[in-house]
Write a protein that holds these residues in place. Structure first.
Motif, PDB file in Angstrom:
ATOM      1  N   GLN A 120     -20.943 -27.928  27.138  1.00  0.00           N
ATOM      2  CA  GLN A 120     -20.860 -26.473  27.041  1.00  0.00           C
ATOM      3  C   GLN A 120     -21.174 -26.013  25.624  1.00  0.00           C
ATOM      4  O   GLN A 120     -21.897 -25.045  25.417  1.00  0.00           O
ATOM      5  CB  GLN A 120     -19.454 -25.998  27.463  1.00  0.00           C
ATOM      6  CG  GLN A 120     -19.152 -26.242  28.926  1.00  0.00           C
ATOM      7  CD  GLN A 120     -19.992 -25.362  29.824  1.00  0.00           C
ATOM      8  OE1 GLN A 120     -20.065 -24.162  29.630  1.00  0.00           O
ATOM      9  NE2 GLN A 120     -20.662 -25.971  30.805  1.00  0.00           N
TER      10      GLN A 120
ATOM     11  N   GLN B 132     -13.051 -20.792  28.981  1.00  0.00           N
ATOM     12  CA  GLN B 132     -12.782 -21.898  29.898  1.00  0.00           C
ATOM     13  C   GLN B 132     -11.515 -22.646  29.514  1.00  0.00           C
ATOM     14  O   GLN B 132     -10.784 -23.145  30.366  1.00  0.00           O
ATOM     15  CB  GLN B 132     -13.968 -22.876  29.904  1.00  0.00           C
ATOM     16  CG  GLN B 132     -15.238 -22.254  30.441  1.00  0.00           C
ATOM     17  CD  GLN B 132     -16.412 -23.211  30.360  1.00  0.00           C
ATOM     18  OE1 GLN B 132     -16.364 -24.299  30.910  1.00  0.00           O
ATOM     19  NE2 GLN B 132     -17.457 -22.815  29.676  1.00  0.00           N
TER      20      GLN B 132
ATOM     21  N   SER C 299     -14.295 -21.938  38.922  1.00  0.00           N
ATOM     22  CA  SER C 299     -15.698 -21.997  39.327  1.00  0.00           C
ATOM     23  C   SER C 299     -16.346 -23.295  38.889  1.00  0.00           C
ATOM     24  O   SER C 299     -17.543 -23.385  38.764  1.00  0.00           O
ATOM     25  CB  SER C 299     -16.426 -20.783  38.754  1.00  0.00           C
ATOM     26  OG  SER C 299     -15.955 -20.467  37.478  1.00  0.00           O
TER      27      SER C 299
ATOM     28  N   ASN D 155     -25.280 -28.103  32.363  1.00  0.00           N
ATOM     29  CA  ASN D 155     -24.443 -27.364  31.410  1.00  0.00           C
ATOM     30  C   ASN D 155     -24.518 -25.859  31.565  1.00  0.00           C
ATOM     31  O   ASN D 155     -24.563 -25.129  30.590  1.00  0.00           O
ATOM     32  CB  ASN D 155     -24.796 -27.745  29.958  1.00  0.00           C
ATOM     33  CG  ASN D 155     -24.481 -29.197  29.663  1.00  0.00           C
ATOM     34  OD1 ASN D 155     -23.693 -29.811  30.374  1.00  0.00           O
ATOM     35  ND2 ASN D 155     -25.080 -29.746  28.631  1.00  0.00           N
ATOM     36  N   LEU D 156     -24.527 -25.412  32.808  1.00  0.00           N
ATOM     37  CA  LEU D 156     -24.399 -23.968  33.022  1.00  0.00           C
ATOM     38  C   LEU D 156     -22.978 -23.569  32.653  1.00  0.00           C
ATOM     39  O   LEU D 156     -22.076 -24.396  32.667  1.00  0.00           O
ATOM     40  CB  LEU D 156     -24.682 -23.622  34.487  1.00  0.00           C
ATOM     41  CG  LEU D 156     -26.130 -23.795  34.946  1.00  0.00           C
ATOM     42  CD1 LEU D 156     -26.254 -23.397  36.409  1.00  0.00           C
ATOM     43  CD2 LEU D 156     -27.074 -22.953  34.101  1.00  0.00           C
ATOM     44  N   PHE D 157     -22.783 -22.284  32.330  1.00  0.00           N
ATOM     45  CA  PHE D 157     -21.443 -21.827  31.977  1.00  0.00           C
ATOM     46  C   PHE D 157     -20.691 -21.473  33.258  1.00  0.00           C
ATOM     47  O   PHE D 157     -21.032 -20.491  33.912  1.00  0.00           O
ATOM     48  CB  PHE D 157     -21.531 -20.622  31.033  1.00  0.00           C
ATOM     49  CG  PHE D 157     -22.423 -20.878  29.835  1.00  0.00           C
ATOM     50  CD1 PHE D 157     -22.316 -22.078  29.124  1.00  0.00           C
ATOM     51  CD2 PHE D 157     -23.362 -19.956  29.432  1.00  0.00           C
ATOM     52  CE1 PHE D 157     -23.140 -22.335  28.029  1.00  0.00           C
ATOM     53  CE2 PHE D 157     -24.185 -20.198  28.333  1.00  0.00           C
ATOM     54  CZ  PHE D 157     -24.067 -21.398  27.636  1.00  0.00           C
ATOM     55  N   PRO D 158     -19.689 -22.262  33.623  1.00  0.00           N
ATOM     56  CA  PRO D 158     -19.078 -22.110  34.953  1.00  0.00           C
ATOM     57  C   PRO D 158     -18.296 -20.810  35.134  1.00  0.00           C
ATOM     58  O   PRO D 158     -18.075 -20.387  36.251  1.00  0.00           O
ATOM     59  CB  PRO D 158     -18.140 -23.317  35.048  1.00  0.00           C
ATOM     60  CG  PRO D 158     -17.864 -23.709  33.646  1.00  0.00           C
ATOM     61  CD  PRO D 158     -19.103 -23.371  32.866  1.00  0.00           C
ATOM     62  N   HIS D 159     -17.887 -20.205  34.012  1.00  0.00           N
ATOM     63  CA  HIS D 159     -17.064 -18.991  34.134  1.00  0.00           C
ATOM     64  C   HIS D 159     -17.920 -17.726  34.179  1.00  0.00           C
ATOM     65  O   HIS D 159     -17.381 -16.624  34.246  1.00  0.00           O
ATOM     66  CB  HIS D 159     -16.091 -18.914  32.959  1.00  0.00           C
ATOM     67  CG  HIS D 159     -16.772 -18.832  31.616  1.00  0.00           C
ATOM     68  ND1 HIS D 159     -17.640 -19.814  31.176  1.00  0.00           N
ATOM     69  CD2 HIS D 159     -16.739 -17.899  30.657  1.00  0.00           C
ATOM     70  CE1 HIS D 159     -18.092 -19.472  29.978  1.00  0.00           C
ATOM     71  NE2 HIS D 159     -17.558 -18.316  29.637  1.00  0.00           N
TER      72      HIS D 159
ATOM     73  N   ARG E 110     -32.334 -19.808  31.931  1.00  0.00           N
ATOM     74  CA  ARG E 110     -31.466 -19.435  30.816  1.00  0.00           C
ATOM     75  C   ARG E 110     -32.136 -19.747  29.480  1.00  0.00           C
ATOM     76  O   ARG E 110     -32.100 -18.950  28.544  1.00  0.00           O
ATOM     77  CB  ARG E 110     -30.128 -20.191  30.921  1.00  0.00           C
ATOM     78  CG  ARG E 110     -29.182 -19.891  29.783  1.00  0.00           C
ATOM     79  CD  ARG E 110     -27.869 -20.612  29.948  1.00  0.00           C
ATOM     80  NE  ARG E 110     -28.022 -22.066  29.804  1.00  0.00           N
ATOM     81  CZ  ARG E 110     -27.021 -22.926  29.917  1.00  0.00           C
ATOM     82  NH1 ARG E 110     -25.811 -22.495  30.191  1.00  0.00           N
ATOM     83  NH2 ARG E 110     -27.229 -24.222  29.774  1.00  0.00           N
TER      84      ARG E 110
END
Lengths: 235, 240
Positions: free
Chosen positions: A133, A155, A234, B87-91, B149
């Motif tokens: 991330q 997160q 998510s 590595n997408l932003f999960p939130h 992205r």
């Protein structure tokens, strides 16, 4: 327990004991005021603890050696000494010559104490966020700080919140030692009533019950929170 | 466009890169192949300083990125990167994933950023996923979003670090298709991959790396059809 039953019988009834301990001389006010002190110290110490905790966590995660070391020393000292000793030092040494209310001293002492535990919770929560991330954020051109703020921290909060509520539950119970610096919190109130009525059962068990109810409320809230976090999870 | 001079990278005692000199021109699609542990991913990650080189110099568009006086955050905006693990932003929603960096770094309005996101989603064929969260996407879809992205910052160079290695076989094609389209539009690309078919079809040049150096490089048909080095031959005989 057998003694208590005898005692009740001797005094006639539960009702009489209740009247003696709480109604007579308005002793319930001791409990009410004590509860207020307990909640006050817990609430403000929590806020102070969160502020200190986040700052120390960032100090520990930073790449500045001095900050790392200072944070590590702070956490070591706080976690390695009893809270009651910290409280006494705060009251009788650090604030000995300062005209300051005992409640404020307790808030500061417990804030500093829980800050160390919260720092570890926050640090672990941030480190649990996948390294990719941070890399993804940096690869887009975002600075370390911006990536932290927009990507990692949101997160990490999910990891941090449940442990944080747990810390508040511990803190609430831990404040029972403020009697050491002459504060009349919930625990002390029960003890004062005991010493006046010579009945240990009714006041102390009532105090225990009140703590139990308070921590139950918090942990119920925690359960709800965890379920909600899982739902919106998510990942 | 990219000039690498005498690049070394050590992890403690381990020498992962042992002197790489390379020159990549605008519009090239350079495919890096080699056995695992050969340093190809580390090489790629050095190109946008996700790994700090131990020694050597890297220039992108005539600006040294290894020079500490240069603003690496600004330089990285010109270099998009796609990761093996997406590595997408999960939130964040798909759209928010794409619009975050342009809004924060280029100071464009949300409206404008969303307009760009919409166009990019169309380009990777995922317009209908604009408002979903990454966990509702398949691997192939995630990787296409990750490409969108990176493109949102309108980079001059795109780096791909094994973009299809974490995908189920049936999803590899859709990602390679997007990459191929990107190559045809003239994007400068450096791709670390095990997809020899892609290297052959889309690559303008193939680098074969082993033990931290570039052992051999040539146009795809040359390298695959007529490898010169024994190590290249041995590797290709295993993967082809």
């Amino acid at each position: 327990m057998y003694g208590y039953m005898n005692n009740l019988l001797m005094m006639g009834s539960f009702k009489e004991s209740f009247i003696l301990n709480f109604i007579a001389e308005n002793r319930y006010m001791l409990i009410v005021n004590g509860l207020f002190v307990t909640l006050q110290v817990t609430f403000f110490a929590s806020i102070l603890g969160i502020i200190i905790g986040f700052m120390v966590a960032f100090a520990k995660l930073s790449h500045v050696k001095v900050l790392n070391t200072l944070a590590a020393i702070y956490i070591d000292i706080i976690r390695g000494t009893p809270a009651v000793v910290q409280l006494l030092i705060m009251y009788f040494i650090i604030f000995a010559s300062v005209n300051i209310s005992g409640v404020v001293v307790a808030i500061i002492a417990f804030g500093i104490n829980s800050g160390a535990y919260i720092a570890e919770i926050v640090r672990a929560g941030i480190q649990a966020v996948d390294k990719g991330q941070m890399e993804a954020g940096r690869s887009l051109g975002l600075s370390h700080g911006a990536t932290m703020r927009y990507i990692v921290i949101p997160q990490a909060i999910k990891n941090i919140l449940p442990a944080l509520v747990n810390e508040f539950i511990i803190l609430l119970k831990e404040t029972a030692i403020v009697g050491y610096i002459a504060l009349e919190d919930l625990t002390k109130a029960g003890d004062i009533i005991r010493s006046r009525t010579f009945d240990p059962y009714m006041p102390l068990l009532t105090v225990a019950l009140i703590y139990l109810i308070l921590t139950k409320i918090l942990s119920k809230g925690l359960g709800k929170l965890e379920r909600r976090l899982r739902q919106s999870d998510s990942r | 466009m990219i000039v690498v001079k005498d690049l070394h990278k050590h992890f403690g005692k381990l020498e992962v890169l042992r002197g790489i000199d390379e020159h990549i021109d605008k519009g090239e699609v350079v495919v890096v192949v080699g056995p695992s542990g050969s340093g190809k991913s580390t090489f790629l990650r050095c190109l946008n300083l996700l790994e700090q080189p131990t020694q050597g110099e890297i220039c992108i568009e005539d600006v040294s990125i290894t020079d500490k006086h240069n603003d690496i955050n600004r330089l990285r905006q010109k270099v998009g990167m796609v990761f093996q693990q997406f590595n997408l932003f999960p939130h964040l929603t798909v759209t928010e994933n794409i619009t975050l960096a342009p809004m924060k770094l280029k100071k464009i309005s949300q409206e404008e950023a969303e307009h760009i996101a919409k166009k990019l989603l169309k380009r990777v064929g995922l317009q209908e996923k604009a408002s979903v969260y990454p966990n509702q996407l398949s691997g192939g879809q995630k990787q296409r979003i990750a490409i969108a992205r990176a493109l949102a910052m309108s980079p001059d160079i795109m780096l791909f670090d094994e973009p299809t290695s974490a995908l189920d076989p049936e999803m590899v094609g859709e990602v390679l298709e997007v990459m191929k389209q990107l190559a045809e539009e003239g994007m400068t690309m450096v791709v670390v991959t095990h997809e020899m078919g892609f290297a052959r079809e889309v690559g303008t040049r193939v680098l074969f790396m082993d033990e931290g150096i570039i052992v051999e490089q040539a146009a795809p048909e040359e390298l695959f059809g007529n490898p010169k080095n024994d190590r290249t031959k041995a590797f290709l005989s295993k993967v082809l």
